[in-house]
Design an enzyme around this catalytic site. Sequence first.
Site, PDB file in Angstrom:
ATOM      1  N   CYS A  31       0.836  -1.209   0.000  1.00 27.14           N
ATOM      2  CA  CYS A  31       0.000   0.000   0.000  1.00 27.14           C
ATOM      3  C   CYS A  31       0.871   1.259   0.000  1.00 27.14           C
ATOM      4  O   CYS A  31       1.572   1.528   0.966  1.00 27.14           O
ATOM      5  CB  CYS A  31      -0.907  -0.058   1.236  1.00 27.14           C
ATOM      6  SG  CYS A  31      -1.729   1.488   1.650  1.00 27.14           S
ATOM      7  N   CYS A  34       0.168   3.783   2.774  1.00 30.35           N
ATOM      8  CA  CYS A  34       0.636   3.219   4.052  1.00 30.35           C
ATOM      9  C   CYS A  34       2.129   3.491   4.219  1.00 30.35           C
ATOM     10  O   CYS A  34       2.590   3.870   5.305  1.00 30.35           O
ATOM     11  CB  CYS A  34       0.394   1.707   4.104  1.00 30.35           C
ATOM     12  SG  CYS A  34      -1.341   1.225   3.996  1.00 30.35           S
TER      13      CYS A  34
END
Length: 101
Positions: A31, A34
């Site tokens: 991600c 993230c």
Amino acid sequence: MNTVSINKTNFSQEVIHADRPVLLDFWAPWCGPCRMIHPVLEEIAQERPDVKVGKVNVDEQPELAGQFGVLSIPMLVVMKDGKVIRQAVGARPKGQILAML
């Protein structure tokens, strides 16, 4: 203080019975957003000893992700006394994350 890796085995001890508020980061290695907020969360963990910062890898801990209804990551959850008090989905600047605390 560094971030703590949270899993179903240590969740009760590290989060539910924590002696201070816990900022949980639900994330995954693939991600992009993230990865963007990771350094910010590390900074907060270093600068705020009054808060525990925990990271939950949703790929490795699908039970915890399901328990919190994680549909999109990153998802940040602030818990105090074993209860969710705030949550937000998506990457946020440091100021917004600190405001959640």
